[in-house]
Design an enzyme around this catalytic site. Structure first.
Site, PDB file in Angstrom:
ATOM      1  N   SER A 192       0.821  -1.216   0.000  1.00 24.66           N
ATOM      2  CA  SER A 192       0.000   0.000   0.000  1.00 24.66           C
ATOM      3  C   SER A 192       0.854   1.265   0.000  1.00 24.66           C
ATOM      4  O   SER A 192       0.420   2.315  -0.467  1.00 24.66           O
ATOM      5  CB  SER A 192      -0.936  -0.001   1.215  1.00 24.66           C
ATOM      6  OG  SER A 192      -1.863  -1.064   1.127  1.00 24.66           O
ATOM      7  N   ILE A 198       1.375  -9.576  -9.207  1.00 24.58           N
ATOM      8  CA  ILE A 198       1.061  -8.816 -10.410  1.00 24.58           C
ATOM      9  C   ILE A 198      -0.009  -9.547 -11.231  1.00 24.58           C
ATOM     10  O   ILE A 198       0.254 -10.602 -11.809  1.00 24.58           O
ATOM     11  CB  ILE A 198       2.325  -8.580 -11.258  1.00 24.58           C
ATOM     12  CG1 ILE A 198       3.396  -7.878 -10.418  1.00 24.58           C
ATOM     13  CG2 ILE A 198       1.979  -7.776 -12.508  1.00 24.58           C
ATOM     14  CD1 ILE A 198       2.964  -6.554  -9.808  1.00 24.58           C
ATOM     15  N   ARG A 221     -35.986 -23.480  -0.519  1.00 22.02           N
ATOM     16  CA  ARG A 221     -35.588 -24.353   0.580  1.00 22.02           C
ATOM     17  C   ARG A 221     -36.533 -24.159   1.768  1.00 22.02           C
ATOM     18  O   ARG A 221     -36.881 -23.027   2.130  1.00 22.02           O
ATOM     19  CB  ARG A 221     -34.160 -24.017   1.001  1.00 22.02           C
ATOM     20  CG  ARG A 221     -33.636 -24.785   2.193  1.00 22.02           C
ATOM     21  CD  ARG A 221     -33.338 -26.220   1.837  1.00 22.02           C
ATOM     22  NE  ARG A 221     -32.626 -26.878   2.931  1.00 22.02           N
ATOM     23  CZ  ARG A 221     -32.396 -28.178   2.980  1.00 22.02           C
ATOM     24  NH1 ARG A 221     -32.805 -28.965   1.985  1.00 22.02           N
ATOM     25  NH2 ARG A 221     -31.741 -28.701   3.999  1.00 22.02           N
ATOM     26  N   GLN A 232     -24.018 -18.696   4.506  1.00 17.31           N
ATOM     27  CA  GLN A 232     -24.781 -19.027   5.708  1.00 17.31           C
ATOM     28  C   GLN A 232     -26.224 -19.399   5.360  1.00 17.31           C
ATOM     29  O   GLN A 232     -26.780 -20.365   5.902  1.00 17.31           O
ATOM     30  CB  GLN A 232     -24.760 -17.842   6.677  1.00 17.31           C
ATOM     31  CG  GLN A 232     -25.372 -18.122   8.037  1.00 17.31           C
ATOM     32  CD  GLN A 232     -24.496 -19.008   8.901  1.00 17.31           C
ATOM     33  OE1 GLN A 232     -23.307 -19.136   8.642  1.00 17.31           O
ATOM     34  NE2 GLN A 232     -25.073 -19.631   9.912  1.00 17.31           N
ATOM     35  N   HIS A 245     -27.317 -20.702   2.713  1.00 20.44           N
ATOM     36  CA  HIS A 245     -27.353 -22.010   2.052  1.00 20.44           C
ATOM     37  C   HIS A 245     -27.109 -23.155   3.037  1.00 20.44           C
ATOM     38  O   HIS A 245     -27.180 -24.329   2.652  1.00 20.44           O
ATOM     39  CB  HIS A 245     -26.289 -22.081   0.947  1.00 20.44           C
ATOM     40  CG  HIS A 245     -26.697 -21.452  -0.343  1.00 20.44           C
ATOM     41  ND1 HIS A 245     -26.819 -20.095  -0.504  1.00 20.44           N
ATOM     42  CD2 HIS A 245     -27.013 -22.014  -1.545  1.00 20.44           C
ATOM     43  CE1 HIS A 245     -27.169 -19.831  -1.754  1.00 20.44           C
ATOM     44  NE2 HIS A 245     -27.305 -20.974  -2.398  1.00 20.44           N
ATOM     45  N   GLY A 246     -26.792 -22.833   4.292  1.00 17.80           N
ATOM     46  CA  GLY A 246     -26.518 -23.868   5.266  1.00 17.80           C
ATOM     47  C   GLY A 246     -25.295 -24.685   4.879  1.00 17.80           C
ATOM     48  O   GLY A 246     -24.328 -24.160   4.327  1.00 17.80           O
ATOM     49  N   GLY A 247     -25.352 -25.971   5.149  1.00 16.08           N
ATOM     50  CA  GLY A 247     -24.226 -26.843   4.836  1.00 16.08           C
ATOM     51  C   GLY A 247     -23.903 -26.870   3.357  1.00 16.08           C
ATOM     52  O   GLY A 247     -22.729 -27.027   2.972  1.00 16.08           O
ATOM     53  N   GLU A 264      -5.464  -2.904  -4.685  1.00 20.41           N
ATOM     54  CA  GLU A 264      -5.683  -1.467  -4.942  1.00 20.41           C
ATOM     55  C   GLU A 264      -5.786  -0.671  -3.640  1.00 20.41           C
ATOM     56  O   GLU A 264      -6.564   0.268  -3.520  1.00 20.41           O
ATOM     57  CB  GLU A 264      -6.938  -1.248  -5.793  1.00 20.41           C
ATOM     58  CG  GLU A 264      -6.846  -1.847  -7.182  1.00 20.41           C
ATOM     59  CD  GLU A 264      -5.842  -1.131  -8.073  1.00 20.41           C
ATOM     60  OE1 GLU A 264      -5.799   0.102  -8.038  1.00 20.41           O
ATOM     61  OE2 GLU A 264      -5.104  -1.816  -8.796  1.00 20.41           O
TER      62      GLU A 264
END
Length: 391
Positions: free
Chosen positions: A138, A163, A275, A344, A346-348, A371
């Site tokens: 930076s 790069i 779901r 999270q 979507h669960g497992g 950047e």
């Protein structure tokens, strides 16, 4: 998702730009997205995606007409970055890096440099913005790559890390220190290095967490010689060129992050609409609705700021460093937050590679780092409010 469709439709693109954007969306949906998981798994460079992008002539949209381009607005460029990144974040980085690297040549290069190198990019070349070193991340003033004048030539010694496109680039926009200037800031200088230059070595490419199909290379320069005419600007003008370049590349990183964020949000909403748990769709639970409301609101506001910054740049405004930092910081933080929440929700299954939210979460992380880390951007934004008048 009416709110996002309405926001997209509010951006003032020309008819020609909208036609190109529609073509990019189709390409991203039909060709790039279906290949993204395979490229993530193999970490192979997506040459067929690059070929498809070049078939649309996308590099031409930021190259002046006099050098083989068909220039369009910065806003149109950002929209293309977002759509490609939504489909495949690695491919989005590859293409956006072309712009990041070559824009300083467009804006500040000599006529000779433009005539030599811009047609290469207009025809589909690849470029690398070559700044980072082990002791200069930076804080670019810590770089040690050395440019030594030798008659009509410049001798380059040193190395670079992290790069993007470094292993495949046709052109390297290379930052280093001019040996005849002692001051570490004033010594920063820029030149163009071409592939296959004797002494240029690709030391390795990184095995990364995310954006795995985008090559990230370590480079070495062992007495590389280039003509002095390859200088971009004069010796010692590199820091100003770098700062001007970052003002254009940081909104591009934000567009990349927002493509990832939009993909993760759409996947999450689609999944929890089907779901069920305890006999109810997941989206019917109030706690989940509150989460979606917060994420959607933040995403809409961040995208609106993206178009605000794009309008400033298209209007010719150059003093936009703080706006660009705000955008890059917030967009990348949001991409990480939304992709994490998508996993999270979507669960497992979200932890498994069968669902792309797992990949999106890994892809999002780099946007908070490259950047300029987001810690640096918070510092830049915060100190901009210091009263310099002594009151």
């Amino acid at each position: 998702m009416k709110v996002f469709n309405r926001l997209d439709a509010s951006v003032a693109f020309s008819e020609e730009e909208r036609m190109l954007i529609d073509s990019v969306r189709q390409l991203a949906r039909e060709k790039i997205a279906p290949r993204a998981a395979q490229y993530d798994a193999s970490a192979a460079f997506p040459w067929d995606n690059v070929a498809a992008i070049n078939a649309l002539g996308l590099n031409q949209m930021f190259i002046p007409e006099a050098y083989g381009g068909a220039p369009m607005s910065y806003a149109a460029y950002l929209e293309c970055v977002r759509e490609i990144s939504k489909a495949c974040a690695a491919t989005g980085i590859i293409w956006a890096t072309n712009f990041h690297a070559i824009k300083p040549v467009i804006d500040l290069g000599s006529e000779q440099l433009k005539q030599r190198f811009l047609p290469v990019m207009a025809k589909g070349g690849l470029a690398a913005l070559t700044i980072t070193e082990p002791e200069a991340g930076s804080d670019a003033t810590g770089m040690r790559t050395r440019f030594r004048p030798d008659g009509d030539a410049i001798v380059i010694d040193g190395g670079k890390i992290f790069i993007s496109n470094g292993d495949v680039a046709d052109l390297y926009v290379l930052f280093g220190k001019w040996s005849e200037i002692d001051d570490p800031k004033r010594a920063i200088t820029v030149l163009i290095l071409e592939k296959n230059t004797p002494g240029l070595r690709i030391v390795r490419t990184e095995d990364k967490m995310g954006t795995r199909a985008s090559g990230t290379a370590t480079l070495a320069f062992d007495a590389c010689r280039v003509p002095r005419t390859n200088l971009l600007g004069e010796p010692g003008e590199g820091l100003a060129i770098l700062l001007a370049s970052l003002n254009k590349s940081r909104p591009s990183v934000a567009a990349h992050a927002l493509g990832i964020a939009r993909a993760a949000y759409e996947d999450a909403v689609s999944y929890i609409n089907t779901r069920k748990q305890s006999g109810r769709k997941i989206i019917e639970f109030q706690g989940i609705q509150f989460l979606l409301a917060d994420l959607a609101t933040d995403l809409a506001m961040c995208e609106a700021w993206l178009w605000h910054v794009a309008r400033l740049i298209d209007a010719g405004e150059t003093d936009i460093g703080i706006e660009a930092s705000m955008l890059k910081m917030r967009a990348s933080d949001l991409a990480m937050r939304i992709s994490t929440e998508a996993v999270q929700l979507h669960g497992g299954y979200g932890y498994c590679k069968d669902y792309r939210v797992e990949r999106l979460m890994r892809d999002a992380k780099i946007t908070q780092i490259w950047e300029g880390t987001n810690q640096i951007h918070r510092q830049l934004i915060g100190r901009s409010f210091i009263d310099k008048g002594g009151r």
